[in-house]
Design a protein around this motif. Structure first.
Motif, PDB file in Angstrom:
ATOM      1  N   ASN A 238      28.077  27.287  24.111  1.00 21.40           N
ATOM      2  CA  ASN A 238      27.716  28.659  23.775  1.00 21.40           C
ATOM      3  C   ASN A 238      27.562  28.837  22.268  1.00 21.40           C
ATOM      4  O   ASN A 238      26.735  29.607  21.797  1.00 21.40           O
ATOM      5  CB  ASN A 238      28.768  29.628  24.304  1.00 21.40           C
ATOM      6  N   SER A 239      28.426  28.143  21.530  1.00 20.21           N
ATOM      7  CA  SER A 239      28.329  28.209  20.083  1.00 20.21           C
ATOM      8  C   SER A 239      28.971  26.977  19.468  1.00 20.21           C
ATOM      9  O   SER A 239      29.802  26.308  20.098  1.00 20.21           O
ATOM     10  CB  SER A 239      29.019  29.469  19.541  1.00 20.21           C
ATOM     11  N   MET A 240      28.537  26.689  18.257  1.00 18.63           N
ATOM     12  CA  MET A 240      29.126  25.622  17.453  1.00 18.63           C
ATOM     13  C   MET A 240      29.687  26.274  16.194  1.00 18.63           C
ATOM     14  O   MET A 240      29.064  27.194  15.649  1.00 18.63           O
ATOM     15  CB  MET A 240      28.070  24.582  17.074  1.00 18.63           C
TER      16      MET A 240
ATOM     17  N   ARG B 171      21.856  24.039  12.229  1.00 18.04           N
ATOM     18  CA  ARG B 171      21.911  23.015  13.273  1.00 18.04           C
ATOM     19  C   ARG B 171      20.567  22.356  13.450  1.00 18.04           C
ATOM     20  O   ARG B 171      19.523  22.966  13.203  1.00 18.04           O
ATOM     21  CB  ARG B 171      22.420  23.599  14.594  1.00 18.04           C
ATOM     22  N   ASP B 172      20.606  21.100  13.842  1.00 19.32           N
ATOM     23  CA  ASP B 172      19.413  20.346  14.203  1.00 19.32           C
ATOM     24  C   ASP B 172      19.552  20.040  15.693  1.00 19.32           C
ATOM     25  O   ASP B 172      20.282  19.122  16.077  1.00 19.32           O
ATOM     26  CB  ASP B 172      19.331  19.061  13.371  1.00 19.32           C
ATOM     27  N   ASN B 173      18.874  20.828  16.510  1.00 22.01           N
ATOM     28  CA  ASN B 173      19.051  20.700  17.957  1.00 22.01           C
ATOM     29  C   ASN B 173      18.592  19.340  18.471  1.00 22.01           C
ATOM     30  O   ASN B 173      19.184  18.782  19.395  1.00 22.01           O
ATOM     31  CB  ASN B 173      18.310  21.815  18.676  1.00 22.01           C
ATOM     32  N   ALA B 174      17.550  18.805  17.872  1.00 24.89           N
ATOM     33  CA  ALA B 174      17.025  17.506  18.319  1.00 24.89           C
ATOM     34  C   ALA B 174      18.036  16.386  18.096  1.00 24.89           C
ATOM     35  O   ALA B 174      18.036  15.386  18.825  1.00 24.89           O
ATOM     36  CB  ALA B 174      15.727  17.193  17.593  1.00 24.89           C
TER      37      ALA B 174
ATOM     38  N   HIS C 276      27.690  29.341  14.729  1.00 24.07           N
ATOM     39  CA  HIS C 276      26.256  29.405  15.018  1.00 24.07           C
ATOM     40  C   HIS C 276      26.103  29.475  16.534  1.00 24.07           C
ATOM     41  O   HIS C 276      26.395  28.515  17.232  1.00 24.07           O
ATOM     42  CB  HIS C 276      25.580  28.155  14.466  1.00 24.07           C
ATOM     43  N   GLY C 277      25.695  30.640  17.034  1.00 28.48           N
ATOM     44  CA  GLY C 277      25.529  30.802  18.455  1.00 28.48           C
ATOM     45  C   GLY C 277      24.282  30.104  18.977  1.00 28.48           C
ATOM     46  O   GLY C 277      23.369  29.767  18.215  1.00 28.48           O
ATOM     47  N   ARG C 278      24.255  29.911  20.278  1.00 32.37           N
ATOM     48  CA  ARG C 278      23.134  29.219  20.909  1.00 32.37           C
ATOM     49  C   ARG C 278      21.821  29.953  20.692  1.00 32.37           C
ATOM     50  O   ARG C 278      20.756  29.333  20.594  1.00 32.37           O
ATOM     51  CB  ARG C 278      23.413  29.050  22.405  1.00 32.37           C
ATOM     52  N   LEU C 279      21.882  31.288  20.580  1.00 35.20           N
ATOM     53  CA  LEU C 279      20.682  32.093  20.367  1.00 35.20           C
ATOM     54  C   LEU C 279      20.413  32.336  18.887  1.00 35.20           C
ATOM     55  O   LEU C 279      19.536  33.132  18.550  1.00 35.20           O
ATOM     56  CB  LEU C 279      20.808  33.417  21.118  1.00 35.20           C
ATOM     57  N   GLY C 280      21.166  31.688  18.027  1.00 32.52           N
ATOM     58  CA  GLY C 280      20.920  31.797  16.590  1.00 32.52           C
ATOM     59  C   GLY C 280      21.814  32.761  15.844  1.00 32.52           C
ATOM     60  O   GLY C 280      21.636  32.966  14.646  1.00 32.52           O
ATOM     61  N   GLU C 281      22.778  33.354  16.544  1.00 32.55           N
ATOM     62  CA  GLU C 281      23.662  34.303  15.856  1.00 32.55           C
ATOM     63  C   GLU C 281      24.539  33.559  14.854  1.00 32.55           C
ATOM     64  O   GLU C 281      25.086  32.519  15.172  1.00 32.55           O
ATOM     65  CB  GLU C 281      24.580  35.020  16.866  1.00 32.55           C
ATOM     66  N   LEU C 282      24.665  34.113  13.667  1.00 35.00           N
ATOM     67  CA  LEU C 282      25.469  33.503  12.605  1.00 35.00           C
ATOM     68  C   LEU C 282      26.635  34.424  12.249  1.00 35.00           C
ATOM     69  O   LEU C 282      26.495  35.639  12.246  1.00 35.00           O
ATOM     70  CB  LEU C 282      24.621  33.243  11.362  1.00 35.00           C
TER      71      LEU C 282
END
Length: 115
Positions: free
Chosen positions: A32-34, A71-74, A51-57
């Motif tokens: 859900n978040s990192m 984050r670098d999702n790849a 840093h949430g999964r939807l981009g919340e900071l």
């Protein structure tokens, strides 16, 4: 295999910069978040940035404007760019990943800022 592995800590002078990395062995979108937390000697662990999964900071007041989480999702990696470091930033920095109401932790990386 470790779920979360941090790197990038070290010794730096006040005013300097460091970049921490946290790689997860899972797909980063499974969380859900990192986030980054830190724990100084004799103090409780505190949230530094998330840093949430939807981009919340979200940032702690003490680091806002100096630290940046990204984050670098790849690469299943989350970063913490730390600028204008202060001696009070000295702590063990842990990566935390939230999923299903549980937080998973990395082993931590030491950041020491000398005055």
């Amino acid at each position: 295999q470790e779920l979360l592995v941090e790197s990038g800590g070290g010794l730096v002078q006040a005013g300097g910069s460091l970049r921490l990395s946290c790689v997860t062995s899972l797909n980063i979108f499974s969380f859900n978040s990192m986030a980054w937390y830190r724990q100084a000697p004799g103090k409780e662990r505190e949230l530094v940035a998330s840093h949430g999964r939807l981009g919340e900071l979200n940032y702690a007041d003490s680091v806002r404007g100096r630290f940046t989480i990204s984050r670098d999702n790849a690469k299943n990696t989350v970063f913490l760019e730390m600028n204008n470091l202060k001696p009070e930033d000295t702590a063990v920095y842990h990566c935390g990943a939230l999923r299903g109401g549980q937080t998973y932790w990395g082993q931590g990386t030491q950041v020491t800022v000398s005055s």
